[in-house]
Design an enzyme around this catalytic site. Structure first.
Site, PDB file in Angstrom:
ATOM      1  CE1 TYR A 299      -2.579   2.963   2.090  1.00 33.88           C
ATOM      2  CE2 TYR A 299      -3.584   2.290   0.610  1.00 33.88           C
ATOM      3  CZ  TYR A 299      -3.382   3.688   1.552  1.00 33.88           C
ATOM      4  OH  TYR A 299      -4.384   4.323   1.319  1.00 33.88           O
TER       5      TYR A 299
ATOM      6  CE  LYS B  77       1.449   5.335   7.702  1.00 32.40           C
ATOM      7  NZ  LYS B  77       0.723   5.669   8.234  1.00 32.40           N
TER       8      LYS B  77
ATOM      9  CG  ASP C  70       5.494   3.418   0.409  1.00 27.78           C
ATOM     10  OD1 ASP C  70       4.675   3.903   0.127  1.00 27.78           O
ATOM     11  OD2 ASP C  70       6.526   3.599   1.924  1.00 27.78           O
TER      12      ASP C  70
END
Ligand code: KE4
Length: 425
Positions: A144, A267, A239
């Site tokens: 994801y 994040k 990622d």
């Protein structure tokens, strides 16, 4: 445990917001029941609107590595906000933040801040295509990278949990340029590189999978990815939105010693405020507007308040022993959970890298989507609700990571292990 106020607020929210949530990952769709509405957090604990207290292992899905409402972060945000919250013009804080990231990531020569991990992934993809002049990309099943169209193919996280790995609304032309491989299976990458010589712009990977649950790279897998992409003239994008500043100060690329061409971050670098970033080799980043023809922009990119939260957070992470402390806490949790499940004679595989872990209701080994998908989802659901009722808040999905913060105490860990024993009895 009384959660009536959450239920009331959920009913109200569903009249106003699709599914009552601003992200499907929060909807408890994978586990059923009413999502908890939170009122406040401090350190490793959160309190819901009914006053119930929980030990938090979601940590806002990763950003809260210092725990909630960290005094230094709150003070920095409060102070900076007094001088204005956004200018849409350069501020010194953005360069300060960029320096902190570049110091920790030798593979990054230049970095661009955006407002989410999705923007980071979407922009890195566009940049890879602009730099190489190639159209096709490769991602991993269960990976994801945010909700950009080209990446919502065989996607993980909430897309997986809600049964839409291939989202509606993503047109065929997007999907046909997105090729799918299997994590920890280099042959599944070679097949695409051999089938489309000169056509693949990049391979994008979570270097430690986090969105099918935590799945570490097999020894040699990341090195293999690096070699195959280099040979094919394709870019390697890591990622590191989850793993960046999480599994080491320099992320997975430091922990495993493999340098990508581009890195996505998010994040933790926002310290709980909206920040994402993409960066990498200067020759590639020089293609980004206003230097080059690849366009990407954002009203709140590099927002001074978000930068203050990020800078304060990142400075704390370089304290001596910070990651050793996280590692030992998470290792204790892993050992305790493993022992609890063994006592209950319940099949369990805990995959852990540093302070992120996932409990798979699965005898294991769990090293890719095919084994992840064999896990007992119903078993997880029962366990999840029993942990909630004992004041422990795991992620509401079997395909997500648990996050241990520096604020988690030995008592938290011991209470969590005891709650797991009770949940299995
Ligand atoms: P955001 O757009 O949610 O900031 O970041 C997207 C993203 C990109 N890359 C990775 C590896 C990610 O894990 C994410 C987002 N993670 C999910 C949970 N695993 C966020 C939770 C949510 O979608 O609400």
């Amino acid at each position: 445990m009384n959660r009536q106020r959450s239920e009331q607020l959920y009913d109200e929210a569903k009249e106003l917001i699709p599914g009552g949530v601003n992200s499907p990952a929060r909807s408890w769709g994978a586990v059923g029941g009413t999502p908890i509405f939170f009122a406040r957090g401090k350190g490793s604990h959160v309190w819901d609107v009914d006053g119930n207290e929980y030990i938090d292992y979601v940590g806002s899905w990763g950003p809260m590595i210092l725990g909630h409402a960290d005094d230094e972060v709150i003070n920095a945000v409060t102070e900076v906000a007094q001088s204005g919250t956004s200018f849409g013009a350069p501020t010194q804080a953005e360069s300060e933040m960029a320096s902190l990231v570049l110091d920790a990531y030798p593979s990054i020569d230049l970095i661009r801040f955006v407002s989410s991990g999705t923007e980071a992934g979407m922009s890195a993809l566009r940049l890879a295509r602009a730099f190489t002049g190639r159209d096709k990309i490769v991602k991993f099943e269960g990976g994801y990278h945010g909700h950009a169209d080209a990446l919502l193919v065989a996607a993980g996280s909430g897309a997986l949990a809600h049964g839409v790995p291939d989202s509606a609304g993503v047109t065929g032309s997007f999907a046909e340029d997105t090729l799918i491989a299997q994590f920890n299976d280099l042959d599944s990458i070679k097949v695409h590189l051999d089938a489309y010589p000169g056509e693949i712009a990049c391979v994008i990977a979570e270097p430690v999978a986090g969105n099918m649950g935590v799945v570490p790279p097999d020894p040699g897998f990341l090195e293999g990815l690096r070699n195959l992409t280099t040979q094919a003239g394709a870019l390697l994008i890591f990622d590191e939105v989850i793993t960046g500043f999480r599994v080491a100060l320099g992320g997975a690329q430091e922990r495993y010693g493999v340098a990508p061409d581009l890195t996505c971050l998010g994040k933790i670098i926002g310290g709980g405020l909206p920040v994402g970033a993409y960066g990498g080799r200067a020759d590639i980043m020089n293609v980004v507007s206003p230097l080059g023809p690849m366009y990407q922009a954002g009203t709140l990119s590099g927002n001074p308040v978000a930068m203050a939260a990020g800078i304060t957070t990142l400075r704390r992470l370089s304290a001596p022993g910070f990651y050793d402390d996280l590692e030992s806490k998470a290792a204790r949790l892993e050992a305790g959970l493993t022992a609890a499940f063994a006592e209950a004679e319940t099949p369990l595989t805990v995959n852990r890298v540093g302070s992120i872990l996932t409990m798979f209701f699965n005898a294991g080994p769990v090293n890719g989507w095919s084994s992840v998908s064999q896990s007992d989802k119903d078993g997880f659901t029962r366990f999840f609700h029993r942990m909630i009722d004992q004041g422990v808040y795991p992620p509401p999905s079997p395909f997500e990571a648990w996050f241990v913060s520096s604020a988690h105490t030995d008592e938290d860990i011991d209470r969590t292990i005891e709650a797991a024993r009770q949940a299995l009895s």
